[in-house]
Design a protein around this motif. Structure first.
Motif, PDB file in Angstrom:
ATOM      1  N   ILE A 154       0.789  -1.266  -0.034  1.00  0.00           N
ATOM      2  CA  ILE A 154       0.155   0.080   0.046  1.00  0.00           C
ATOM      3  C   ILE A 154       0.839   1.240   0.006  1.00  0.00           C
ATOM      4  CG2 ILE A 154      -1.606   1.316   1.299  1.00  0.00           C
ATOM      5  CD1 ILE A 154      -2.879  -1.529   2.260  1.00  0.00           C
ATOM      6  N   MET A 155       1.881   1.180   0.920  1.00  0.00           N
ATOM      7  CA  MET A 155       2.871   2.362   0.780  1.00  0.00           C
ATOM      8  C   MET A 155       3.398   2.756  -0.613  1.00  0.00           C
ATOM      9  SD  MET A 155       4.592   2.087   4.815  1.00  0.00           S
ATOM     10  CE  MET A 155       5.689   3.575   4.092  1.00  0.00           C
ATOM     11  N   ARG A 156       3.960   1.576  -1.098  1.00  0.00           N
ATOM     12  CA  ARG A 156       4.601   1.676  -2.707  1.00  0.00           C
ATOM     13  C   ARG A 156       3.544   2.438  -3.402  1.00  0.00           C
ATOM     14  NH1 ARG A 156       5.906  -3.667  -5.634  1.00  0.00           N
ATOM     15  NH2 ARG A 156       3.683  -3.720  -5.749  1.00  0.00           N
ATOM     16  N   VAL A 157       2.359   1.713  -3.530  1.00  0.00           N
ATOM     17  CA  VAL A 157       1.365   2.308  -4.207  1.00  0.00           C
ATOM     18  C   VAL A 157       0.946   3.924  -4.094  1.00  0.00           C
ATOM     19  CG1 VAL A 157      -0.917   2.240  -5.040  1.00  0.00           C
ATOM     20  CG2 VAL A 157       0.107   0.144  -4.756  1.00  0.00           C
ATOM     21  N   ILE A 158       0.977   4.102  -2.861  1.00  0.00           N
ATOM     22  CA  ILE A 158       0.802   5.631  -2.339  1.00  0.00           C
ATOM     23  C   ILE A 158       2.042   6.477  -2.721  1.00  0.00           C
ATOM     24  CG2 ILE A 158       0.290   7.244  -0.466  1.00  0.00           C
ATOM     25  CD1 ILE A 158      -1.135   4.844   0.902  1.00  0.00           C
ATOM     26  N   PHE A 159       3.168   6.213  -2.585  1.00  0.00           N
ATOM     27  CA  PHE A 159       4.295   6.886  -2.795  1.00  0.00           C
ATOM     28  C   PHE A 159       5.078   7.032  -4.015  1.00  0.00           C
ATOM     29  CE2 PHE A 159       4.003   6.548   2.208  1.00  0.00           C
ATOM     30  CZ  PHE A 159       3.506   7.768   2.320  1.00  0.00           C
ATOM     31  N   THR A 160       4.623   6.000  -4.845  1.00  0.00           N
ATOM     32  CA  THR A 160       5.347   6.053  -6.211  1.00  0.00           C
ATOM     33  C   THR A 160       4.661   6.920  -7.138  1.00  0.00           C
ATOM     34  OG1 THR A 160       4.347   4.121  -6.763  1.00  0.00           O
ATOM     35  CG2 THR A 160       6.496   3.665  -5.845  1.00  0.00           C
ATOM     36  N   LYS A 161       5.593   7.614  -7.870  1.00  0.00           N
ATOM     37  CA  LYS A 161       4.935   8.627  -8.842  1.00  0.00           C
ATOM     38  C   LYS A 161       4.803   7.618 -10.142  1.00  0.00           C
ATOM     39  CE  LYS A 161       7.254  12.518  -6.938  1.00  0.00           C
ATOM     40  NZ  LYS A 161       7.906  13.750  -7.159  1.00  0.00           N
ATOM     41  N   ASN A 162       3.698   8.027 -10.537  1.00  0.00           N
ATOM     42  CA  ASN A 162       3.231   7.318 -11.737  1.00  0.00           C
ATOM     43  C   ASN A 162       2.932   8.437 -13.084  1.00  0.00           C
ATOM     44  OD1 ASN A 162       3.268   4.873 -10.993  1.00  0.00           O
ATOM     45  ND2 ASN A 162       1.367   4.792 -10.562  1.00  0.00           N
ATOM     46  N   ASP A 163       4.167   9.150 -13.141  1.00  0.00           N
ATOM     47  CA  ASP A 163       3.901  10.284 -14.064  1.00  0.00           C
ATOM     48  C   ASP A 163       4.483   9.715 -15.513  1.00  0.00           C
ATOM     49  OD1 ASP A 163       3.150  12.145 -12.527  1.00  0.00           O
ATOM     50  OD2 ASP A 163       5.267  12.885 -12.050  1.00  0.00           O
ATOM     51  N   LYS A 164       3.700   9.211 -16.287  1.00  0.00           N
ATOM     52  CA  LYS A 164       3.867   8.586 -17.493  1.00  0.00           C
ATOM     53  C   LYS A 164       3.332   9.641 -18.653  1.00  0.00           C
ATOM     54  CE  LYS A 164       4.384   3.900 -16.078  1.00  0.00           C
ATOM     55  NZ  LYS A 164       3.804   2.517 -16.206  1.00  0.00           N
ATOM     56  N   LYS A 165       4.172  10.558 -19.079  1.00  0.00           N
ATOM     57  CA  LYS A 165       3.765  11.393 -20.098  1.00  0.00           C
ATOM     58  C   LYS A 165       4.353  10.807 -21.272  1.00  0.00           C
ATOM     59  CE  LYS A 165       2.748  15.196 -16.886  1.00  0.00           C
ATOM     60  NZ  LYS A 165       3.176  16.724 -16.783  1.00  0.00           N
ATOM     61  N   PRO A 166       3.830  10.962 -22.388  1.00  0.00           N
ATOM     62  CA  PRO A 166       4.198  10.406 -23.764  1.00  0.00           C
ATOM     63  C   PRO A 166       5.287  11.487 -23.972  1.00  0.00           C
ATOM     64  CG  PRO A 166       2.186  11.285 -24.063  1.00  0.00           C
ATOM     65  CD  PRO A 166       2.396  11.088 -22.508  1.00  0.00           C
ATOM     66  N   GLU A 167       6.473  10.987 -24.275  1.00  0.00           N
ATOM     67  CA  GLU A 167       7.734  12.172 -24.777  1.00  0.00           C
ATOM     68  C   GLU A 167       7.173  12.473 -26.355  1.00  0.00           C
ATOM     69  OE1 GLU A 167      11.452  10.931 -23.840  1.00  0.00           O
ATOM     70  OE2 GLU A 167      11.095  10.379 -21.983  1.00  0.00           O
ATOM     71  N   ILE A 168       7.548  13.783 -26.506  1.00  0.00           N
ATOM     72  CA  ILE A 168       7.358  14.195 -28.072  1.00  0.00           C
ATOM     73  C   ILE A 168       8.646  14.191 -28.604  1.00  0.00           C
ATOM     74  CG2 ILE A 168       6.825  16.226 -29.645  1.00  0.00           C
ATOM     75  CD1 ILE A 168       5.186  17.478 -27.084  1.00  0.00           C
ATOM     76  N   VAL A 169       8.824  13.291 -29.781  1.00  0.00           N
ATOM     77  CA  VAL A 169      10.051  13.087 -30.391  1.00  0.00           C
ATOM     78  C   VAL A 169       9.954  13.981 -31.779  1.00  0.00           C
ATOM     79  CG1 VAL A 169      11.435  11.422 -31.480  1.00  0.00           C
ATOM     80  CG2 VAL A 169      10.303  10.819 -29.368  1.00  0.00           C
ATOM     81  N   LYS A 170      11.095  14.805 -31.920  1.00  0.00           N
ATOM     82  CA  LYS A 170      11.009  15.479 -33.125  1.00  0.00           C
ATOM     83  C   LYS A 170      11.853  14.898 -34.141  1.00  0.00           C
ATOM     84  CE  LYS A 170      10.483  19.830 -31.048  1.00  0.00           C
ATOM     85  NZ  LYS A 170      10.848  21.439 -30.605  1.00  0.00           N
ATOM     86  N   ALA A 171      11.390  14.573 -35.218  1.00  0.00           N
ATOM     87  CA  ALA A 171      12.220  14.046 -36.387  1.00  0.00           C
ATOM     88  C   ALA A 171      13.174  14.871 -36.924  1.00  0.00           C
ATOM     89  CB  ALA A 171      11.415  13.389 -37.609  1.00  0.00           C
ATOM     90  N   GLU A 172      14.414  14.709 -36.954  1.00  0.00           N
ATOM     91  CA  GLU A 172      15.457  15.393 -37.271  1.00  0.00           C
ATOM     92  C   GLU A 172      16.395  14.737 -38.529  1.00  0.00           C
ATOM     93  OE1 GLU A 172      17.724  17.383 -34.391  1.00  0.00           O
ATOM     94  OE2 GLU A 172      15.910  18.055 -33.368  1.00  0.00           O
ATOM     95  N   PRO A 173      16.924  15.223 -39.538  1.00  0.00           N
ATOM     96  CA  PRO A 173      17.646  14.547 -40.254  1.00  0.00           C
ATOM     97  C   PRO A 173      19.323  14.260 -39.597  1.00  0.00           C
ATOM     98  CG  PRO A 173      17.698  16.905 -40.911  1.00  0.00           C
ATOM     99  CD  PRO A 173      16.780  16.467 -40.033  1.00  0.00           C
ATOM    100  N   ALA A 174      19.347  12.864 -39.600  1.00  0.00           N
ATOM    101  CA  ALA A 174      20.617  12.240 -38.830  1.00  0.00           C
ATOM    102  C   ALA A 174      21.558  11.737 -39.910  1.00  0.00           C
ATOM    103  CB  ALA A 174      20.082  11.390 -37.845  1.00  0.00           C
TER     104      ALA A 174
END
Length: 128
Positions: free
Chosen positions: A47-67
């Protein structure tokens, strides 16, 4: 008062079977108490692990650049690195580089603490 007098129940000494059954009951009750407390602790930790862990799963924006330019430079660096790795492995195994073929390599980050790095450097410098 002697030991026999202390153990007497209703003027009789208990039999071995009675003594073993009482001992077994005490052991069973003790085990039940210990494991129930362990299960309660496990539930509290979950229960403590569920309460105190952060679940910030935001999708990262990936920019396509010529490589294309980076790939060419990286391939040259990789060829150099493979040559150096092959030479290092051949030197440590006392064999020729013709007998070796490095198929892949993986860079590993250096997340060691400062005292670990200092000890490693001291060990390496003491050998040469």
């Amino acid at each position: 008062m002697s030991i026999n007098e202390a153990l007497e129940i209703n003027g009789k000494l208990p039999s071995v079977a009675d003594a073993l059954s009482v001992g077994g009951q005490v052991t069973l009750i003790g085990l039940i108490i210990v494991f129930s407390v362990l299960i309660i602790l496990m539930c509290v930790l979950v229960i403590m692990r569920v309460i105190f862990t952060k679940n910030d799963k935001k999708p990262e924006i990936v920019k396509a650049e010529p490589a294309a330019e980076e790939t060419a430079v990286q391939e040259e660096d990789d060829e150099e690195l493979i040559a150096v790795l092959t030479a290092a492995v051949a030197a440590s195994l006392n064999t020729s580089t013709y007998n070796l073929r490095i198929k892949s390599f993986k860079r590993v980050g250096n997340n060691a603490p400062a005292w670990n790095k200092a000890g490693l450097n001291e060990t390496i410098n003491s050998r040469f």
